[in-house]
Design an enzyme around this catalytic site. Structure first.
Site, PDB file in Angstrom:
ATOM      1  N   ASN A 117       2.885  -6.408 -41.727  1.00  0.00           N
ATOM      2  CA  ASN A 117       3.307  -7.809 -41.668  1.00  0.00           C
ATOM      3  C   ASN A 117       4.802  -7.800 -41.967  1.00  0.00           C
ATOM      4  OD1 ASN A 117       3.995 -10.460 -42.069  1.00  0.00           O
ATOM      5  ND2 ASN A 117       2.299 -10.921 -43.437  1.00  0.00           N
ATOM      6  N   ALA A 147       6.849 -10.015 -42.504  1.00  0.00           N
ATOM      7  CA  ALA A 147       7.276 -11.009 -43.490  1.00  0.00           C
ATOM      8  C   ALA A 147       7.005 -10.560 -44.922  1.00  0.00           C
ATOM      9  CB  ALA A 147       6.575 -12.338 -43.225  1.00  0.00           C
ATOM     10  N   CYS A 148       6.328  -9.441 -45.090  1.00  0.00           N
ATOM     11  CA  CYS A 148       5.927  -8.942 -46.411  1.00  0.00           C
ATOM     12  C   CYS A 148       6.891  -7.854 -46.875  1.00  0.00           C
ATOM     13  CB  CYS A 148       4.502  -8.403 -46.326  1.00  0.00           C
ATOM     14  SG  CYS A 148       3.958  -7.527 -47.810  1.00  0.00           S
ATOM     15  N   GLY A 149       7.502  -8.051 -48.037  1.00  0.00           N
ATOM     16  CA  GLY A 149       8.432  -7.063 -48.578  1.00  0.00           C
ATOM     17  C   GLY A 149       7.792  -5.714 -48.829  1.00  0.00           C
ATOM     18  N   ARG A 191       7.349  -4.003 -45.467  1.00  0.00           N
ATOM     19  CA  ARG A 191       8.635  -3.512 -44.958  1.00  0.00           C
ATOM     20  C   ARG A 191       9.071  -2.257 -45.708  1.00  0.00           C
ATOM     21  NH1 ARG A 191       9.920  -8.998 -45.389  1.00  0.00           N
ATOM     22  NH2 ARG A 191      11.347  -8.536 -47.113  1.00  0.00           N
TER      23      ARG A 191
END
Length: 116
Positions: free
Chosen positions: A9, A11-13, A16
């Site tokens: 995802n 948008a997920c730190g 990433r």
């Protein structure tokens, strides 16, 4: 096809950070944006089995319809939980990384080291 897959995802730190760690290790993982391209039932069931955890351990609660769907009900079996995750991929905790060394839910992000 890559031997390494991350169910990601962007948008997920944490997701990433795990993807960056895979790339730092010299890997070119297959990136599956699971919110748009969720795994099928058998693929998800297989990933969970390879992790060696209960289906419930892969459910995400924060920022999902978990509570609204009553998924905290202990009488719900694995098939009902899988049904919910397939209908609402946001319920699948992330990131999941699959390598030849195993499959891990990489939360915390350091868990990726176990499969590198």
């Amino acid at each position: 096809m890559s031997e390494v897959t991350i169910y990601h995802n962007p948008a997920c730190g944490t997701s990433r950070a795990v993807l960056a760690r895979l790339r730092e290790a010299g890997l070119a993982p297959r990136v599956v944006p699971y919110l748009e391209q969720p795994p099928g039932r058998e693929e998800l069931r297989g990933l969970i089995a390879r992790m060696g955890v209960p289906v419930r351990a892969v459910l995400r609660r924060k920022g999902t319809p978990y509570d609204a769907l009553g998924l905290d009900d202990p009488s719900l079996g694995d098939e009902a939980l899988l049904d919910a995750m397939l209908a609402h991929p946001v319920l699948i905790e992330r990131p999941i990384v699959a390598t030849p060394r195993g499959v891990r839910l990489c939360r915390p992000k350091e868990r990726v080291e176990e499969v590198l």
